[in-house]
Design a protein around this motif. Structure first.
Motif, PDB file in Angstrom:
ATOM      1  N   TRP A  27      21.175  84.223   7.935  1.00 36.05           N
ATOM      2  CA  TRP A  27      20.312  84.597   9.049  1.00 36.05           C
ATOM      3  C   TRP A  27      20.347  83.522  10.135  1.00 36.05           C
ATOM      4  O   TRP A  27      20.345  83.831  11.323  1.00 36.05           O
ATOM      5  CB  TRP A  27      18.873  84.811   8.557  1.00 36.05           C
ATOM      6  N   PHE A  28      20.385  82.241   9.709  1.00 33.84           N
ATOM      7  CA  PHE A  28      20.392  81.153  10.678  1.00 33.84           C
ATOM      8  C   PHE A  28      21.647  81.167  11.554  1.00 33.84           C
ATOM      9  O   PHE A  28      21.642  80.661  12.663  1.00 33.84           O
ATOM     10  CB  PHE A  28      20.267  79.797   9.971  1.00 33.84           C
ATOM     11  N   LEU A  35      14.037  81.179  17.126  1.00 32.08           N
ATOM     12  CA  LEU A  35      13.398  79.897  16.901  1.00 32.08           C
ATOM     13  C   LEU A  35      11.971  80.072  16.404  1.00 32.08           C
ATOM     14  O   LEU A  35      11.491  79.294  15.587  1.00 32.08           O
ATOM     15  CB  LEU A  35      13.424  79.068  18.187  1.00 32.08           C
ATOM     16  N   ASP A  36      11.311  81.129  16.852  1.00 32.00           N
ATOM     17  CA  ASP A  36       9.939  81.402  16.421  1.00 32.00           C
ATOM     18  C   ASP A  36       9.865  81.697  14.927  1.00 32.00           C
ATOM     19  O   ASP A  36       8.889  81.353  14.268  1.00 32.00           O
ATOM     20  CB  ASP A  36       9.342  82.582  17.198  1.00 32.00           C
ATOM     21  N   LYS A  41      11.325  81.031   7.957  1.00 35.37           N
ATOM     22  CA  LYS A  41      12.532  81.320   7.165  1.00 35.37           C
ATOM     23  C   LYS A  41      12.994  80.069   6.415  1.00 35.37           C
ATOM     24  O   LYS A  41      13.385  80.148   5.254  1.00 35.37           O
ATOM     25  CB  LYS A  41      13.668  81.817   8.076  1.00 35.37           C
ATOM     26  N   TYR A  42      12.925  78.906   7.073  1.00 34.94           N
ATOM     27  CA  TYR A  42      13.340  77.669   6.442  1.00 34.94           C
ATOM     28  C   TYR A  42      12.436  77.343   5.251  1.00 34.94           C
ATOM     29  O   TYR A  42      12.920  76.992   4.172  1.00 34.94           O
ATOM     30  CB  TYR A  42      13.322  76.522   7.453  1.00 34.94           C
ATOM     31  N   GLN A  43      11.131  77.475   5.439  1.00 34.17           N
ATOM     32  CA  GLN A  43      10.195  77.197   4.346  1.00 34.17           C
ATOM     33  C   GLN A  43      10.403  78.164   3.186  1.00 34.17           C
ATOM     34  O   GLN A  43      10.369  77.761   2.017  1.00 34.17           O
ATOM     35  CB  GLN A  43       8.760  77.266   4.849  1.00 34.17           C
ATOM     36  N   SER A  44      10.631  79.412   3.494  1.00 29.21           N
ATOM     37  CA  SER A  44      10.876  80.412   2.456  1.00 29.21           C
ATOM     38  C   SER A  44      12.162  80.095   1.696  1.00 29.21           C
ATOM     39  O   SER A  44      12.198  80.159   0.458  1.00 29.21           O
ATOM     40  CB  SER A  44      10.971  81.794   3.104  1.00 29.21           C
ATOM     41  N   ALA A  45      13.218  79.728   2.414  1.00 29.32           N
ATOM     42  CA  ALA A  45      14.493  79.397   1.780  1.00 29.32           C
ATOM     43  C   ALA A  45      14.356  78.141   0.920  1.00 29.32           C
ATOM     44  O   ALA A  45      14.913  78.066  -0.176  1.00 29.32           O
ATOM     45  CB  ALA A  45      15.579  79.209   2.837  1.00 29.32           C
TER      46      ALA A  45
END
Length: 72
Positions: A27-28, A35-36, A41-45
């Motif tokens: 996704w990244f 960016l929002d 997404k980063y925390q979830s990953a």
């Protein structure tokens, strides 16, 4: 033992978690990147990666116990 018997409370398998983590990473790099949404997404990953690491550690411990048992 069947695959379902090994999974606690219908939790996803390590393979399923790895596929989910791979999708999150992709996704990244995709066109839908925002960016929002990136922090969530980063925390979830990151949480998913920690779960996978824990699952693999538990699996390693089980293998080591079995190896010790078979050496006796």
């Amino acid at each position: 033992m069947s695959k379902n018997a090994n999974q606690k409370n219908d939790q996803p398998s390590i393979s399923q978690k790895l596929a989910e983590l791979d999708a999150a990473v992709e996704w990244f790099y995709g066109d839908d990147f925002s960016l929002d949404e990136a922090l969530d997404k980063y925390q979830s990953a990151t949480n998913l990666a920690k779960e996978i690491e824990k699952d693999l550690s538990e699996m390693k411990n089980k293998v080591e116990v079995l190896e010790d048992f078979t050496k006796s």
